[in-house]
Design a protein around this motif. Sequence first.
Motif, PDB file in Angstrom:
ATOM      1  N   GLU A 309       0.851  -1.191   0.000  1.00 39.54           N
ATOM      2  CA  GLU A 309       0.000   0.000   0.000  1.00 39.54           C
ATOM      3  C   GLU A 309       0.894   1.251   0.000  1.00 39.54           C
ATOM      4  OE1 GLU A 309      -3.271   1.453  -0.717  1.00 39.54           O
ATOM      5  OE2 GLU A 309      -3.524  -0.637  -0.087  1.00 39.54           O
ATOM      6  N   PRO A 310       0.767   2.120  -1.021  1.00 37.66           N
ATOM      7  CA  PRO A 310       1.610   3.324  -1.036  1.00 37.66           C
ATOM      8  C   PRO A 310       0.970   4.429  -0.183  1.00 37.66           C
ATOM      9  CG  PRO A 310       0.298   3.167  -3.043  1.00 37.66           C
ATOM     10  CD  PRO A 310      -0.151   2.041  -2.163  1.00 37.66           C
ATOM     11  N   TYR A 311       1.679   4.978   0.783  1.00 34.86           N
ATOM     12  CA  TYR A 311       1.084   6.027   1.618  1.00 34.86           C
ATOM     13  C   TYR A 311       1.695   7.401   1.368  1.00 34.86           C
ATOM     14  CZ  TYR A 311      -1.766   2.717   4.140  1.00 34.86           C
ATOM     15  OH  TYR A 311      -2.708   1.783   4.446  1.00 34.86           O
ATOM     16  N   TYR A 312       3.011   7.503   1.564  1.00 33.13           N
ATOM     17  CA  TYR A 312       3.632   8.826   1.414  1.00 33.13           C
ATOM     18  C   TYR A 312       4.549   8.853   0.195  1.00 33.13           C
ATOM     19  CZ  TYR A 312       2.118   9.443   6.252  1.00 33.13           C
ATOM     20  OH  TYR A 312       1.375   9.530   7.384  1.00 33.13           O
ATOM     21  N   PRO A 313       4.315   9.770  -0.751  1.00 28.65           N
ATOM     22  CA  PRO A 313       5.265   9.912  -1.863  1.00 28.65           C
ATOM     23  C   PRO A 313       6.618  10.390  -1.335  1.00 28.65           C
ATOM     24  CG  PRO A 313       3.566  11.613  -1.976  1.00 28.65           C
ATOM     25  CD  PRO A 313       3.214  10.731  -0.838  1.00 28.65           C
ATOM     26  N   VAL A 314       7.688   9.940  -1.958  1.00 28.61           N
ATOM     27  CA  VAL A 314       9.024  10.387  -1.553  1.00 28.61           C
ATOM     28  C   VAL A 314       9.383  11.561  -2.468  1.00 28.61           C
ATOM     29  CG1 VAL A 314      11.454   9.730  -1.340  1.00 28.61           C
ATOM     30  CG2 VAL A 314       9.659   8.049  -0.849  1.00 28.61           C
ATOM     31  N   ASN A 315       9.217  12.769  -1.943  1.00 32.97           N
ATOM     32  CA  ASN A 315       9.367  13.941  -2.809  1.00 32.97           C
ATOM     33  C   ASN A 315      10.807  14.416  -2.893  1.00 32.97           C
ATOM     34  OD1 ASN A 315       6.173  14.665  -1.733  1.00 32.97           O
ATOM     35  ND2 ASN A 315       6.655  14.446  -3.885  1.00 32.97           N
ATOM     36  N   ASP A 316      11.692  13.533  -3.374  1.00 34.35           N
ATOM     37  CA  ASP A 316      13.063  13.989  -3.610  1.00 34.35           C
ATOM     38  C   ASP A 316      13.211  14.320  -5.105  1.00 34.35           C
ATOM     39  OD1 ASP A 316      13.114  11.523  -4.814  1.00 34.35           O
ATOM     40  OD2 ASP A 316      14.519  10.614  -3.419  1.00 34.35           O
ATOM     41  N   GLN A 317      14.401  14.757  -5.490  1.00 33.19           N
ATOM     42  CA  GLN A 317      14.574  15.221  -6.871  1.00 33.19           C
ATOM     43  C   GLN A 317      14.399  14.104  -7.899  1.00 33.19           C
ATOM     44  OE1 GLN A 317      18.275  17.302  -7.153  1.00 33.19           O
ATOM     45  NE2 GLN A 317      17.436  19.156  -6.237  1.00 33.19           N
ATOM     46  N   VAL A 318      14.899  12.917  -7.550  1.00 30.42           N
ATOM     47  CA  VAL A 318      14.803  11.786  -8.489  1.00 30.42           C
ATOM     48  C   VAL A 318      13.334  11.500  -8.815  1.00 30.42           C
ATOM     49  CG1 VAL A 318      15.260   9.301  -8.757  1.00 30.42           C
ATOM     50  CG2 VAL A 318      16.929  10.769  -7.597  1.00 30.42           C
ATOM     51  N   TYR A 347       1.481  14.417  -1.457  1.00 34.22           N
ATOM     52  CA  TYR A 347       0.754  14.260  -0.194  1.00 34.22           C
ATOM     53  C   TYR A 347      -0.281  15.375  -0.101  1.00 34.22           C
ATOM     54  CZ  TYR A 347      -0.867  14.014   4.470  1.00 34.22           C
ATOM     55  OH  TYR A 347      -1.721  13.901   5.536  1.00 34.22           O
ATOM     56  N   PHE A 348      -1.519  15.001   0.108  1.00 33.21           N
ATOM     57  CA  PHE A 348      -2.595  15.982   0.277  1.00 33.21           C
ATOM     58  C   PHE A 348      -3.309  15.731   1.588  1.00 33.21           C
ATOM     59  CE2 PHE A 348      -3.098  15.904  -4.510  1.00 33.21           C
ATOM     60  CZ  PHE A 348      -2.845  17.255  -4.714  1.00 33.21           C
ATOM     61  N   ASP A 349      -3.557  16.755   2.370  1.00 32.98           N
ATOM     62  CA  ASP A 349      -4.524  16.614   3.456  1.00 32.98           C
ATOM     63  C   ASP A 349      -5.913  16.602   2.831  1.00 32.98           C
ATOM     64  OD1 ASP A 349      -3.220  16.242   5.864  1.00 32.98           O
ATOM     65  OD2 ASP A 349      -2.825  18.377   6.157  1.00 32.98           O
ATOM     66  N   MET A 350      -6.897  16.173   3.631  1.00 28.11           N
ATOM     67  CA  MET A 350      -8.250  16.010   3.075  1.00 28.11           C
ATOM     68  C   MET A 350      -8.813  17.303   2.477  1.00 28.11           C
ATOM     69  SD  MET A 350     -10.061  13.554   5.890  1.00 28.11           S
ATOM     70  CE  MET A 350      -9.245  14.166   7.338  1.00 28.11           C
ATOM     71  N   HIS A 351      -8.624  18.415   3.197  1.00 25.29           N
ATOM     72  CA  HIS A 351      -9.210  19.665   2.677  1.00 25.29           C
ATOM     73  C   HIS A 351      -8.568  20.067   1.352  1.00 25.29           C
ATOM     74  CE1 HIS A 351      -5.724  20.932   5.009  1.00 25.29           C
ATOM     75  NE2 HIS A 351      -5.736  22.092   4.378  1.00 25.29           N
ATOM     76  N   LYS A 352      -7.283  19.721   1.196  1.00 23.85           N
ATOM     77  CA  LYS A 352      -6.584  20.049  -0.056  1.00 23.85           C
ATOM     78  C   LYS A 352      -7.116  19.196  -1.210  1.00 23.85           C
ATOM     79  CE  LYS A 352      -4.001  23.424   0.347  1.00 23.85           C
ATOM     80  NZ  LYS A 352      -4.273  24.569  -0.523  1.00 23.85           N
ATOM     81  N   VAL A 353      -7.334  17.893  -0.902  1.00 28.21           N
ATOM     82  CA  VAL A 353      -7.874  17.007  -1.941  1.00 28.21           C
ATOM     83  C   VAL A 353      -9.245  17.507  -2.389  1.00 28.21           C
ATOM     84  CG1 VAL A 353      -9.046  14.769  -2.075  1.00 28.21           C
ATOM     85  CG2 VAL A 353      -6.635  14.851  -1.685  1.00 28.21           C
ATOM     86  N   ILE A 354     -10.039  17.962  -1.425  1.00 27.02           N
ATOM     87  CA  ILE A 354     -11.372  18.474  -1.773  1.00 27.02           C
ATOM     88  C   ILE A 354     -11.243  19.734  -2.631  1.00 27.02           C
ATOM     89  CG2 ILE A 354     -13.510  19.485  -0.832  1.00 27.02           C
ATOM     90  CD1 ILE A 354     -13.163  17.573   1.553  1.00 27.02           C
ATOM     91  N   GLU A 355     -10.337  20.623  -2.201  1.00 27.56           N
ATOM     92  CA  GLU A 355     -10.108  21.870  -2.949  1.00 27.56           C
ATOM     93  C   GLU A 355      -9.742  21.570  -4.406  1.00 27.56           C
ATOM     94  OE1 GLU A 355      -8.097  24.505   0.204  1.00 27.56           O
ATOM     95  OE2 GLU A 355      -6.932  24.807  -1.623  1.00 27.56           O
ATOM     96  N   VAL A 356      -8.774  20.647  -4.577  1.00 27.28           N
ATOM     97  CA  VAL A 356      -8.300  20.325  -5.924  1.00 27.28           C
ATOM     98  C   VAL A 356      -9.403  19.625  -6.723  1.00 27.28           C
ATOM     99  CG1 VAL A 356      -6.561  19.052  -7.259  1.00 27.28           C
ATOM    100  CG2 VAL A 356      -5.898  20.200  -5.155  1.00 27.28           C
ATOM    101  N   ALA A 357     -10.141  18.724  -6.072  1.00 24.07           N
ATOM    102  CA  ALA A 357     -11.216  18.003  -6.787  1.00 24.07           C
ATOM    103  C   ALA A 357     -12.330  18.970  -7.209  1.00 24.07           C
ATOM    104  CB  ALA A 357     -11.772  16.886  -5.908  1.00 24.07           C
ATOM    105  N   LEU A 358     -12.666  19.922  -6.322  1.00 23.16           N
ATOM    106  CA  LEU A 358     -13.716  20.904  -6.686  1.00 23.16           C
ATOM    107  C   LEU A 358     -13.244  21.765  -7.854  1.00 23.16           C
ATOM    108  CD1 LEU A 358     -15.048  22.094  -3.186  1.00 23.16           C
ATOM    109  CD2 LEU A 358     -16.301  20.771  -4.903  1.00 23.16           C
TER     110      LEU A 358
END
Length: 367
Positions: A309-318, A347-358
């Motif tokens: 299960e993937p949970y947190y993206p690894v936000n490095d340069q690669v 990584y999105f918190d719930m309110h961010k996911v809602i914002e982007v989806a709206l």
Amino acid sequence: MHYLIVGAGLFGAVFAEQAAKAGHQVTIIEKRNHIAGNIYTREVEGIQVHQYGAHIFHTSNQEVWQYVNQFAQFNRFVNSPFALSKGKLYSLPFNMSTFYQLWQTITPQQAKAKIEEQRQVLKGKTPENLEEQAIDLVGTDIYETLIKEYTEKQWGRPCKDLPPFIIKRLPVRFTFDNNYFNDTYQGIPIGGYTQMVEKMLQHDQIEVRLNTDFFANKAAYLTNYDKIVFTGMIDQFYDYCYGPLAYRSLKFEHEILSIDNYQGNAVINYIDHQYPFTRIIEHKHFEFGQQEKTVITKEYPADWQIGDEPYYPVNDQVNAKLYQKYQALAKKDANIIFGGRLGMYQYFDMHKVIEVALATAKKELRN
Ligand code: FDA
């Protein structure tokens, strides 16, 4: 228009709700046996259990707050976690209570002076790893007591081997404010998140098919619908043609206990290496529960490989570069919208996911 939405998580549910309201036909396929994605809650012993880790809703966006309040009533929960380190409990986020617990400092001036004095061990050197970055931000005591071992468990590596950018900021408050979030609105939906998502999907024009994996039938799905909203992994969609994006994973261990109160708080972080888990959640405290029993969940950080299960993206340069390559492919697929934490590798918190989806729905459905 007939939309196929892949994934019944928050992004998929918000888009579906908006599309159905605008008069479109929506079919949602979800590979799990339930809706709501990672915010899924289920009732155990009368308690709403957060199956995939603690989920606290918080936002300062009034539009998002009004949006979710159409589907749920929120309680007055405020996240005030504690951290257990070497047998002692400390308040989080770092605030005047934490400083008192660490140093018995009484005034903000005393606490500031202590942190400033401890930052000096770096002698003005630019931080080259996470350890130095943390000391530069909050000094040695807070780093060693509350950050070091916890971060090492999270990432499975010594802080000295982790890049400094992982912690750009470490919020420090010189007030006795234990509220983890700074947002205007906060709470937990009464009756659980699953019920909230169920209400979002309650529409004649929305059909939900559980236990249905997009990749079991990709070719047919690509031809049978006008447009696809894909909230699964973007690299998997393109058969990992540039290689897999990296993630950190988690394992959750749920337990029912025959006592009414295990730890007196919803979330306690376990800092020390001697505990292989990073947090224990006691679910009833999210909703001020009075049940005879209690349910706790231990959260273990884990390495990730394809199939986990993937949970947190690894936000490095690669990985950022790799994601850009997948994004370039996605731009050419005009009939596919990639959304949510896996589709957008973010990584999105719930309110961010809602914002982007709206916002995505508004742009897509305006015609
Ligand atoms: P999500 O993963 O929820 O939904 C995607 C869905 O697509 C899943 O149900 C998946 O099964 C399905 N899917 C994937 N591939 C598929 C395929 N091939 N075929 C069919 N279906 C497929 N946020 C916050 O605001 N407060 C908090 O306290 C927390 N806490 C928290 C704790 C932990 C441990 C994590 C990991 C995350 C949080 N979050 C959070 C973030 C929150 O979980 C996140 O914002 C939402 O779950 C994102 O919703 P999505 O729809 O993007 O993804």
